[in-house]
Structure formats: C-alpha cells, structure tokens
Design a protein around this motif. Structure first.
Motif, mmCIF file in Angstrom:
data_model
loop_
_atom_site.group_PDB
_atom_site.id
_atom_site.type_symbol
_atom_site.label_atom_id
_atom_site.label_comp_id
_atom_site.label_asym_id
_atom_site.label_seq_id
_atom_site.Cartn_x
_atom_site.Cartn_y
_atom_site.Cartn_z
ATOM 1 N N SER A 81 0.844 -1.199 0.000
ATOM 2 C CA SER A 81 0.000 0.000 0.000
ATOM 3 C C SER A 81 0.875 1.243 0.000
ATOM 4 O O SER A 81 2.084 1.173 0.222
ATOM 5 N N THR A 83 0.614 5.501 1.310
ATOM 6 C CA THR A 83 -0.123 6.546 2.013
ATOM 7 C C THR A 83 0.588 7.877 1.831
ATOM 8 O O THR A 83 1.790 7.928 1.534
ATOM 9 N N GLU A 89 -6.816 8.789 -0.143
ATOM 10 C CA GLU A 89 -7.090 7.753 -1.145
ATOM 11 C C GLU A 89 -5.953 7.671 -2.158
ATOM 12 O O GLU A 89 -6.017 8.269 -3.230
ATOM 13 N N THR A 91 -4.096 5.040 -4.477
ATOM 14 C CA THR A 91 -4.246 3.689 -5.022
ATOM 15 C C THR A 91 -3.124 3.399 -6.014
ATOM 16 O O THR A 91 -2.538 4.314 -6.590
ATOM 17 N N HIS A 93 -1.965 1.412 -9.512
ATOM 18 C CA HIS A 93 -2.575 0.970 -10.762
ATOM 19 C C HIS A 93 -1.531 0.402 -11.714
ATOM 20 O O HIS A 93 -0.384 0.847 -11.729
ATOM 21 N N GLU A 102 -6.773 -1.086 -11.084
ATOM 22 C CA GLU A 102 -6.290 -0.929 -9.718
ATOM 23 C C GLU A 102 -5.731 -2.258 -9.222
ATOM 24 O O GLU A 102 -6.285 -3.318 -9.482
ATOM 25 N N LYS A 104 -3.981 -4.313 -5.709
ATOM 26 C CA LYS A 104 -3.850 -4.288 -4.245
ATOM 27 C C LYS A 104 -2.392 -4.367 -3.812
ATOM 28 O O LYS A 104 -2.045 -3.944 -2.717
#
Length: 167
Positions: A81, A83, A89, A91, A93, A102, A104
């Motif tokens: 992830s 931040t 938000e 994300t 891609h 997108e 994970k």
C-alpha cells in the motif's frame, strides 16, 4: 610415496573443481526440499532503494499521479500500500492492454526492479487536500510486506516532465 614437483598444485586444483561441482549440484534439486536454491535465495532479506520519484503537476485539484522506481538488491518483497498526507485515497494501478486497473499489491522481485512510470504502473492520488504546485515536495510512505515503511519525498515537476530528458 614420492611426489613429482608441481603435482601438489595440480591435486589442489582438481580438489577445488570437485568441491565447486559438488556445491553447484547441491543447489540443484526438485524444489521440494527446504534447502533448495530457490528457498535459500528467498530467505535473504530485501534491500530496497527508491529512486526517480516525481509527481507531474496535476491539471485538476482533485487528482494527481506519482511515479518512482524500486530497486531490490536482495530477496523478494511486495509493495502492499501507499499513504500520503496529500490524500486519504492513494491507489496503485497497472496499465494492462491499454486499460488502467487498480492493484492491491505489486511484487518486488529479488535482485530486480519495480517501475512506476508514465504509461505503466502508477500511483493515483484522489480527493487531494490541496493542489500541489511545481517545486513542492509531497511526502509519501511506501508500505512493503517485509521491508516495512519506506518514506520518500516526491518532488512535483512540470505537467510535461519526462525523466528521460529531465524536462
């Protein structure tokens, strides 16, 4: 036993070759054994370095993109992830067959690189706290499964910035 001159060096060379061959063969296996070379290589920890980070100055005040390269000189890791204070938000891609999808997570291969570049993998920052301007630096945290958090400063470049030309 009588040795001929130079035979001792020859025996040492042959012995070294036998040991080297045995070591090479020991690394070969079915992959089922915990001592297989793949397991040994993956047990080495990742050694990550993030370079080339930048954000093109966004044209709108609600979304922005981010790019960087992760170079790994150790074992495999996974980017799980991202931040940032710029957005709640962020994300990740990938661009596959011309379509943005997108993801994970992204694998960071052992002894390899993970590229986030224009037209390929990229970050999307949505619902920005403010529109970043060229010359500003955006604080970003990259979260890895094994390496933990890596903090980077992502400079905001011109909207048309191309890292290959530096403009």
């Amino acid at each position: 036993m009588r040795h001929r001159p130079g035979s001792h060096a020859g025996l040492l060379a042959v012995g070294a070759l036998v040991l080297a061959a045995a070591g090479t063969l020991a690394g070969c296996g079915s992959g089922d054994s915990p001592s297989s070379s793949a397991s040994s290589a993956s047990s080495a920890g990742p050694e990550l370095k993030v370079t080339g980070a930048y954000m093109p100055a966004p044209s709108m005040d609600t979304m922005a993109a981010g790019f960087f390269t992760v170079t790994n000189s150790g074992g495999a890791d996974t980017l799980t992830s991202v931040t940032s204070d710029l957005s709640d938000e962020v994300t990740m891609h990938a661009t596959e067959n011309g379509a943005m999808q997108e993801k994970k997570s992204f694998a960071v291969p052992a002894e390899g690189t993970l590229d986030f570049a224009s037209g390929g993998n990229h970050l999307m920052f949505a619902k920005l706290t403010h529109k970043p301007e060229q010359g500003e630096k955006v604080s970003v945290e990259l979260h890895f499964a094994k390496s933990g958090t890596v903090r980077i400063s992502m400079p905001v470049k011109s909207a048309t910035y191309n890292p290959k030309t530096g403009h």
